[in-house]
Write an enzyme that holds these catalytic residues in place. Structure first.
Site, PDB file in Angstrom:
ATOM      1  N   ALA A 292       0.711  -1.566  -0.139  1.00 15.57           N
ATOM      2  CA  ALA A 292      -0.462   0.032   0.146  1.00 15.57           C
ATOM      3  C   ALA A 292       1.363   0.997   0.133  1.00 15.57           C
ATOM      4  O   ALA A 292       2.194   1.686   0.968  1.00 15.57           O
ATOM      5  CB  ALA A 292      -0.802   0.203   1.059  1.00 15.57           C
ATOM      6  N   HIS A 293       0.035   2.411  -0.495  1.00 14.94           N
ATOM      7  CA  HIS A 293       0.765   3.447  -0.699  1.00 14.94           C
ATOM      8  C   HIS A 293       2.497   3.272  -1.248  1.00 14.94           C
ATOM      9  O   HIS A 293       2.859   4.388  -0.847  1.00 14.94           O
ATOM     10  CB  HIS A 293       0.927   4.833   0.783  1.00 14.94           C
ATOM     11  CG  HIS A 293      -0.148   4.267   1.343  1.00 14.94           C
ATOM     12  ND1 HIS A 293      -1.344   4.739   1.173  1.00 14.94           N
ATOM     13  CD2 HIS A 293      -0.486   3.329   2.572  1.00 14.94           C
ATOM     14  CE1 HIS A 293      -2.617   4.418   2.591  1.00 14.94           C
ATOM     15  NE2 HIS A 293      -1.855   3.775   3.327  1.00 14.94           N
ATOM     16  N   ARG A 294       2.871   2.275  -1.870  1.00 15.20           N
ATOM     17  CA  ARG A 294       3.749   2.802  -2.992  1.00 15.20           C
ATOM     18  C   ARG A 294       5.266   1.749  -1.677  1.00 15.20           C
ATOM     19  O   ARG A 294       6.061   2.725  -2.500  1.00 15.20           O
ATOM     20  CB  ARG A 294       4.358   3.582  -3.786  1.00 15.20           C
ATOM     21  CG  ARG A 294       3.195   3.932  -5.285  1.00 15.20           C
ATOM     22  CD  ARG A 294       3.316   4.460  -6.454  1.00 15.20           C
ATOM     23  NE  ARG A 294       4.457   4.542  -6.746  1.00 15.20           N
ATOM     24  CZ  ARG A 294       4.701   3.409  -7.834  1.00 15.20           C
ATOM     25  NH1 ARG A 294       3.772   2.911  -8.290  1.00 15.20           N
ATOM     26  NH2 ARG A 294       5.374   3.230  -8.058  1.00 15.20           N
ATOM     27  N   LEU A 295       4.495   1.453  -0.764  1.00 17.35           N
ATOM     28  CA  LEU A 295       5.894   1.696   0.263  1.00 17.35           C
ATOM     29  C   LEU A 295       5.799  -0.203  -0.143  1.00 17.35           C
ATOM     30  O   LEU A 295       5.880  -1.186   0.656  1.00 17.35           O
ATOM     31  CB  LEU A 295       5.296   1.301   1.495  1.00 17.35           C
ATOM     32  CG  LEU A 295       4.605   2.861   1.655  1.00 17.35           C
ATOM     33  CD1 LEU A 295       4.905   2.834   3.256  1.00 17.35           C
ATOM     34  CD2 LEU A 295       5.559   4.044   2.005  1.00 17.35           C
ATOM     35  N   HIS A 296       6.634  -0.701  -1.226  1.00 14.76           N
ATOM     36  CA  HIS A 296       6.273  -2.090  -1.715  1.00 14.76           C
ATOM     37  C   HIS A 296       7.587  -2.563  -1.119  1.00 14.76           C
ATOM     38  O   HIS A 296       8.725  -2.151  -0.222  1.00 14.76           O
ATOM     39  CB  HIS A 296       6.875  -1.782  -2.924  1.00 14.76           C
ATOM     40  CG  HIS A 296       6.166  -1.432  -4.470  1.00 14.76           C
ATOM     41  ND1 HIS A 296       5.225  -1.096  -3.855  1.00 14.76           N
ATOM     42  CD2 HIS A 296       6.515  -0.356  -5.139  1.00 14.76           C
ATOM     43  CE1 HIS A 296       4.312  -0.332  -4.785  1.00 14.76           C
ATOM     44  NE2 HIS A 296       5.007  -0.200  -5.475  1.00 14.76           N
TER      45      HIS A 296
END
Length: 193
Positions: A169-173
């Protein structure tokens, strides 16, 4: 959590085979010519293990020429429905004739005939020309097994770098990187997303 990149690949690949609607074994293959100009295309993974990741193709086509000039490649598996990707980089070697023969024998007869009929990556004046060549191969090999063409075979990408990417989520890969440890194993680290 496994710290073995090959076991992790097997687990993710099994999930993709169970959930992806089409060609879960599709991978982008990036090569570069002798001048370093890149080229990428989709190919199908047909074998894998600790010795590398194998695909098959015409050894007289563009990708083969690039691999002859610069025997290194990158692979990318992208499984959108799982929100995962795996990146593999390494040197490229030829699969053995025996391995190429064994895989070729598993292909459909029409795929085997198509391998003989195609001058892969070369200009084609009309679809009818290819269809006529295919028909000629049907006649040539009528009533017999189709042997592997001498110009067709496998390539193995021997990994020197393997990255597992998981969407968060939220590009917190999450990015896990595996590199050879110099002692026959692999070291693991993380990369910023």
């Amino acid at each position: 959590m496994t710290h073995d990149p090959f076991a992790l690949f097997d687990a993710w690949y099994a999930e993709a085979r169970a959930s992806e609607p089409n060609d879960s074994n599709a991978m982008a293959l990036a090569t570069a010519d002798a001048e370093g100009r890149p080229s990428v295309r989709m190919v199908l993974l047909k074998g894998h293990g600790r010795d590398g990741f194998v695909f098959y193709t015409n050894r007289e086509g563009r990708k083969a020429g690039e691999l002859a000039a610069n025997p290194h490649a990158a692979l990318l598996f992208h499984w959108k429905s799982l929100r995962r990707q795996i990146r593999i980089e390494g040197a490229v070697t030829l699969a053995s004739d025996a391995e190429s023969d064994a895989y070729f024998a598993t292909r459909s007869r029409d795929s085997q005939l198509g391998a003989w009929a195609s001058d892969q990556s070369r200009p084609l004046d009309a679809r009818a020309t290819f269809e006529a060549r295919f028909a000629a191969m049907e006649t040539r090999f009528a009533g017999q097994d189709v042997p592997r063409p001498p110009f067709w075979g496998g390539y193995r990408v021997v990994p020197e770098r393997i990255e597992f990417w998981q969407d968060r989520a939220h590009r917190l890969h999450e990015r896990r990187l595996f590199l050879p440890d110099g002692a026959g194993g692999w070291s693991e680290g993380l990369l910023y997303p």
